[in-house]
Design an enzyme around this catalytic site. Structure first.
Site, mmCIF file in Angstrom:
data_model
loop_
_atom_site.group_PDB
_atom_site.id
_atom_site.type_symbol
_atom_site.label_atom_id
_atom_site.label_comp_id
_atom_site.label_asym_id
_atom_site.label_seq_id
_atom_site.Cartn_x
_atom_site.Cartn_y
_atom_site.Cartn_z
ATOM 1 N N GLU A 102 -4.615 -5.425 5.759
ATOM 2 C CA GLU A 102 -4.019 -4.356 6.151
ATOM 3 C C GLU A 102 -4.177 -3.519 5.051
ATOM 4 O O GLU A 102 -3.924 -2.027 5.267
ATOM 5 C CB GLU A 102 -2.719 -4.662 6.566
ATOM 6 C CG GLU A 102 -1.417 -3.427 6.891
ATOM 7 C CD GLU A 102 -2.156 -3.001 8.173
ATOM 8 O OE1 GLU A 102 -1.297 -1.776 8.218
ATOM 9 O OE2 GLU A 102 -2.743 -3.632 8.940
ATOM 10 N N ASP A 103 -3.695 -3.887 3.799
ATOM 11 C CA ASP A 103 -3.769 -2.995 2.787
ATOM 12 C C ASP A 103 -4.889 -2.749 1.685
ATOM 13 O O ASP A 103 -4.896 -1.999 1.026
ATOM 14 C CB ASP A 103 -2.602 -3.560 1.710
ATOM 15 C CG ASP A 103 -1.385 -3.485 2.503
ATOM 16 O OD1 ASP A 103 -1.204 -2.555 3.285
ATOM 17 O OD2 ASP A 103 -0.493 -4.421 1.800
#
Length: 298
Positions: A102-103
Site C-alpha cells: 500500500e505505502d
C-alpha cells in the site's frame, strides 16, 4: 536462544522491536505459561527469517523496496500484537510487511521472492481490506463486510492481522484530526469490534470499543473512567489475597485467582441503554477462582 545476537543483526527498527518482544517474553515466562514461550518463539523466528533481507544482494531493486517498507515503527507495533495473539511465523512477518504494498512500490512478487507465497498472500489480503472504501451507505457497508468475510473464509490470519492493525491505529488516534477520529471510531465500533467478538478475541474487542467510545462520546467515556479510577485495583488485589490465604488455610493450594473490571463501553451500554446509574450496575468487578477438581469448589 541468543536474542541478543538476533538483535545485533537486525538493523531495522521493526525487527529490533520483534526481537525485544521475544527476549522479554522468554525472560518473564513462567513454566505454566507455555503459550507465552510459544509467542516468544514465533517473534524470534520472524526476526531470523527476516534476516534474509540482510543477505540478499543489494542490487535487487525488489529487495530494496521491501527493506524500506520494514523501516516503520508502526509495523513493529502491529507485529507485536500479532505475536501476542500466538499466530505463526508467517503471520508475524506479514504483519511487519502489512503496509508494504500500500505505502511503497514493492509488489506481491517482491515479497513472494523473499518470504514465500504464504506471506505474500497474507500481505495482499490485508492490502485489499485496507483499500476497502468504507461508507455510511448501507449498501457499501454490506459490500465491505462481504469482502471481510470472504477474506476470513480464505485465510483467517488476514482478518487477524487487519484487526491488529486497526487496534494499533486506535491506540494512536490522538494524533489524528477530530473528524478522522470520529470517522475511524464509528467504523471500528460498527465493523471491527463485532468481528472481534465473533472471533472470540474479547480483549481486543473490548479495547476497540473503549477507544472508539473515547472519541464518539468523550463526556460519557471520561465520566465512567473517573468513577472507575476512584476505586482502582487495590481493593480487588486485597480480595484476591484474602481468598488465597483462606484457601491455603483450608488445604487448597495452587488455585488460580483472576480478577477483571468491566469494560468502559460495557458499563456505558448498561447505563445509557438500560437507563441505570453507575451504582446500579453490579457486575463491574468480578473475581474468578479456578481449582483442580470439583470437590475443592465446595
Amino acid at each position: 536462544v541468543d536474542v541478543g545476537h538476533a538483535v545485533g543483526q537486525a538493523h531495522d527498527v521493526s525487527l529490533e522491536r520483534a526481537a525485544r518482544l521475544a527476549g522479554r517474553v522468554v525472560e518473564d515466562a513462567d513454566a505454566r505459561l507455555v503459550a507465552e514461550v510459544q509467542t516468544a518463539s514465533v517473534a524470534l523466528d520472524a526476526v531470523d527469517n527476516a534476516q534474509t533481507l540482510l543477505i540478499v544482494p543489494e542490487a535487487d531493486a525488489g529487495v530494496d523496496r521491501v527493506e524500506r517498507a520494514l523501516s516503520g515503527v508502526a509495523e513493529g507495533r502491529v507485529a507485536e500484537i500479532v505475536a501476542d495473539l500466538g499466530l505463526d511465523v508467517d503471520s508475524v512477518i506479514a504483519a511487519l510487511l502489512h503496509d508494504c504494498i500500500e505505502d511503497t512500490d514493492a509488489s506481491h512478487e517482491d515479497i513472494e521472492k523473499i518470504f514465500g507465497p504464504t506471506v505474500a498472500e497474507l500481505v495482499e489480503g490485508v492490502t485489499k481490506l485496507t483499500r476497502a472504501n468504507f461508507s455510511s451507505s448501507e449498501q457499501a457497508q454490506m459490500e465491505n463486510l462481504r469482502k471481510m468475510f470472504m477474506a476470513m473464509s480464505k485465510d483467517i490470519r488476514v482478518i487477524l492481522i487487519k484487526m491488529a492493525d486497526r487496534l494499533h491505529n486506535m491506540r494512536t488516534m490522538e494524533y489524528q484530526t477530530p473528524e478522522k477520529q470520529k470517522q475511524k471510531s464509528l467504523e471500528t465500533m460498527e465493523i471491527y469490534a463485532p468481528i472481534a467478538h465473533r472471533l472470540g478475541i474479547s480483549n481486543i474487542k473490548e479495547e476497540l470499543e473503549d477507544r472508539s467510545l473515547q472519541y464518539l462520546d468523550p463526556v460519557g467515556y471520561n465520566m465512567i473512567r473517573s468513577l472507575l479510577n476512584k476505586h482502582g485495583d487495590d481493593f480487588l488485589n486485597d480480595i484476591c489475597a484474602t481468598i488465597q490465604e483462606h484457601l491455603e488455610q483450608n488445604g487448597i493450594h495452587g488455585a488460580t485467582i483472576r480478577h477483571r473490571v468491566k469494560s468502559i463501553y460495557g458499563i456505558y451500554r448498561k447505563m445509557y441503554m438500560q437507563n441505570k446509574d453507575f451504582e446500579e450496575i453490579y457486575d463491574i468487578y468480578a473475581v474468578r477462582i479456578i481449582l483442580d477438581n470439583v470437590p475443592e469448589c465446595y
